[in-house]
Design a protein around this motif. Structure first.
Motif, PDB file in Angstrom:
ATOM      1  N   VAL A 109       8.607 -24.252  -9.368  1.00 52.02           N
ATOM      2  CA  VAL A 109       7.367 -24.032 -10.115  1.00 52.02           C
ATOM      3  C   VAL A 109       6.708 -22.717  -9.685  1.00 52.02           C
ATOM      4  N   LYS A 110       6.806 -22.396  -8.390  1.00 53.97           N
ATOM      5  CA  LYS A 110       6.216 -21.148  -7.889  1.00 53.97           C
ATOM      6  C   LYS A 110       6.936 -19.921  -8.447  1.00 53.97           C
ATOM      7  N   ALA A 111       8.223 -20.058  -8.747  1.00 49.18           N
ATOM      8  CA  ALA A 111       8.983 -18.942  -9.315  1.00 49.18           C
ATOM      9  C   ALA A 111       8.579 -18.641 -10.759  1.00 49.18           C
ATOM     10  N   GLU A 112       7.984 -19.612 -11.433  1.00 51.10           N
ATOM     11  CA  GLU A 112       7.648 -19.456 -12.852  1.00 51.10           C
ATOM     12  C   GLU A 112       6.149 -19.334 -13.135  1.00 51.10           C
ATOM     13  N   PHE A 113       5.316 -19.772 -12.199  1.00 53.42           N
ATOM     14  CA  PHE A 113       3.867 -19.829 -12.413  1.00 53.42           C
ATOM     15  C   PHE A 113       3.134 -19.147 -11.268  1.00 53.42           C
ATOM     16  N   ASP A 114       1.978 -18.548 -11.565  1.00 57.57           N
ATOM     17  CA  ASP A 114       1.162 -17.995 -10.488  1.00 57.57           C
ATOM     18  C   ASP A 114       0.307 -19.115  -9.887  1.00 57.57           C
ATOM     19  N   ALA A 115      -0.439 -18.791  -8.850  1.00 58.63           N
ATOM     20  CA  ALA A 115      -1.197 -19.809  -8.104  1.00 58.63           C
ATOM     21  C   ALA A 115      -2.197 -20.553  -8.997  1.00 58.63           C
ATOM     22  N   LYS A 116      -2.914 -19.834  -9.850  1.00 60.28           N
ATOM     23  CA  LYS A 116      -3.878 -20.495 -10.733  1.00 60.28           C
ATOM     24  C   LYS A 116      -3.169 -21.424 -11.708  1.00 60.28           C
ATOM     25  N   GLU A 117      -2.072 -20.952 -12.267  1.00 62.74           N
ATOM     26  CA  GLU A 117      -1.318 -21.783 -13.213  1.00 62.74           C
ATOM     27  C   GLU A 117      -0.769 -23.045 -12.536  1.00 62.74           C
ATOM     28  N   ILE A 118      -0.296 -22.911 -11.295  1.00 61.75           N
ATOM     29  CA  ILE A 118       0.184 -24.090 -10.559  1.00 61.75           C
ATOM     30  C   ILE A 118      -0.957 -25.066 -10.347  1.00 61.75           C
ATOM     31  N   GLY A 119      -2.118 -24.551  -9.987  1.00 61.87           N
ATOM     32  CA  GLY A 119      -3.297 -25.412  -9.811  1.00 61.87           C
ATOM     33  C   GLY A 119      -3.659 -26.116 -11.105  1.00 61.87           C
ATOM     34  N   ASP A 120      -3.698 -25.372 -12.199  1.00 62.59           N
ATOM     35  CA  ASP A 120      -4.020 -25.961 -13.506  1.00 62.59           C
ATOM     36  C   ASP A 120      -2.990 -27.007 -13.903  1.00 62.59           C
ATOM     37  N   LEU A 121      -1.718 -26.676 -13.736  1.00 62.92           N
ATOM     38  CA  LEU A 121      -0.640 -27.607 -14.075  1.00 62.92           C
ATOM     39  C   LEU A 121      -0.735 -28.881 -13.236  1.00 62.92           C
ATOM     40  N   THR A 122      -0.994 -28.720 -11.961  1.00 61.07           N
ATOM     41  CA  THR A 122      -1.103 -29.865 -11.058  1.00 61.07           C
ATOM     42  C   THR A 122      -2.275 -30.762 -11.448  1.00 61.07           C
ATOM     43  N   ILE A 123      -3.398 -30.171 -11.822  1.00 61.81           N
ATOM     44  CA  ILE A 123      -4.568 -30.957 -12.256  1.00 61.81           C
ATOM     45  C   ILE A 123      -4.250 -31.714 -13.541  1.00 61.81           C
ATOM     46  N   VAL A 124      -3.596 -31.052 -14.492  1.00 61.76           N
ATOM     47  CA  VAL A 124      -3.237 -31.712 -15.753  1.00 61.76           C
ATOM     48  C   VAL A 124      -2.306 -32.896 -15.483  1.00 61.76           C
ATOM     49  N   ILE A 125      -1.328 -32.700 -14.614  1.00 55.96           N
ATOM     50  CA  ILE A 125      -0.407 -33.785 -14.256  1.00 55.96           C
ATOM     51  C   ILE A 125      -1.176 -34.938 -13.614  1.00 55.96           C
ATOM     52  N   ALA A 126      -2.055 -34.619 -12.684  1.00 60.93           N
ATOM     53  CA  ALA A 126      -2.838 -35.653 -11.996  1.00 60.93           C
ATOM     54  C   ALA A 126      -3.739 -36.408 -12.974  1.00 60.93           C
ATOM     55  N   LEU A 127      -4.377 -35.688 -13.896  1.00 65.33           N
ATOM     56  CA  LEU A 127      -5.247 -36.336 -14.871  1.00 65.33           C
ATOM     57  C   LEU A 127      -4.469 -37.244 -15.814  1.00 65.33           C
ATOM     58  N   MET A 128      -3.294 -36.804 -16.267  1.00 63.73           N
ATOM     59  CA  MET A 128      -2.481 -37.644 -17.143  1.00 63.73           C
ATOM     60  C   MET A 128      -2.036 -38.906 -16.399  1.00 63.73           C
ATOM     61  N   ASN A 129      -1.658 -38.746 -15.146  1.00 61.09           N
ATOM     62  CA  ASN A 129      -1.276 -39.915 -14.356  1.00 61.09           C
ATOM     63  C   ASN A 129      -2.465 -40.864 -14.170  1.00 61.09           C
ATOM     64  N   ALA A 130      -3.644 -40.297 -13.957  1.00 62.39           N
ATOM     65  CA  ALA A 130      -4.840 -41.133 -13.818  1.00 62.39           C
ATOM     66  C   ALA A 130      -5.126 -41.889 -15.117  1.00 62.39           C
ATOM     67  N   MET A 131      -5.024 -41.191 -16.238  1.00 64.86           N
ATOM     68  CA  MET A 131      -5.282 -41.854 -17.524  1.00 64.86           C
ATOM     69  C   MET A 131      -4.246 -42.943 -17.802  1.00 64.86           C
ATOM     70  N   ASN A 132      -3.000 -42.693 -17.448  1.00 65.56           N
ATOM     71  CA  ASN A 132      -1.971 -43.722 -17.612  1.00 65.56           C
ATOM     72  C   ASN A 132      -2.282 -44.950 -16.772  1.00 65.56           C
ATOM     73  N   ARG A 133      -2.750 -44.741 -15.558  1.00 70.23           N
ATOM     74  CA  ARG A 133      -3.084 -45.866 -14.684  1.00 70.23           C
ATOM     75  C   ARG A 133      -4.287 -46.650 -15.213  1.00 70.23           C
ATOM     76  N   VAL A 134      -5.259 -45.939 -15.756  1.00 64.44           N
ATOM     77  CA  VAL A 134      -6.402 -46.617 -16.379  1.00 64.44           C
ATOM     78  C   VAL A 134      -5.923 -47.450 -17.564  1.00 64.44           C
ATOM     79  N   GLY A 135      -5.107 -46.869 -18.406  1.00 64.78           N
ATOM     80  CA  GLY A 135      -4.600 -47.590 -19.577  1.00 64.78           C
ATOM     81  C   GLY A 135      -3.767 -48.797 -19.193  1.00 64.78           C
ATOM     82  N   ILE A 136      -2.860 -48.618 -18.259  1.00 63.38           N
ATOM     83  CA  ILE A 136      -2.014 -49.729 -17.815  1.00 63.38           C
ATOM     84  C   ILE A 136      -2.857 -50.805 -17.145  1.00 63.38           C
TER      85      ILE A 136
END
Length: 81
Positions: A43-70
Motif C-alpha cells: 500500500v505504501k508503494a502505491e499511496f502517499d501517507a495521507k492517502e494511506i490514512g484516508d484509506l485506513t479510515i474508510v476501511i475502519a468505518l466500513m468495518n464499523a458499519m458492518n458490525r453495527v448492521g450485523i
C-alpha cells in the motif's frame, strides 16, 4: 463491482487497486493477519501517507458499519420485481 469478489484472480485490477484491496482485507481480518509488513509495503508503494490514512479510515468505518448492521440484525432491503 461484480468482479470484486474475485479481485485476486481478475486480470484487470491495477497495482494500486490491488494494494488497496489487500490492505482492506488485511485490516478487516486483523486478528488473523496482524496487518503484515508486506501488505503495508504494497500500500505504501502505491499511496502517499495521507492517502494511506484516508484509506485506513474508510476501511475502519466500513468495518464499523458492518458490525453495527450485523449486531443489529439488519438485512438488505429486497425490492419487489
Amino acid at each position: 463491482l461484480n468482479s470484486l469478489v474475485t479481485w485476486k484472480e481478475a486480470p484487470f485490477f491495477s497495482a494500486r487497486e490491488r494494494a488497496a484491496l489487500t490492505w482492506a482485507e488485511s485490516l478487516t481480518n486483523i486478528a488473523q493477519t496482524g496487518a503484515p509488513d508486506a501488505d503495508y509495503a504494497a500500500v505504501k508503494a502505491e499511496f502517499d501517507a495521507k492517502e494511506i490514512g484516508d484509506l485506513t479510515i474508510v476501511i475502519a468505518l466500513m468495518n464499523a458499519m458492518n458490525r453495527v448492521g450485523i449486531g443489529s440484525r439488519l438485512a438488505p432491503a429486497v425490492e419487489a420485481a
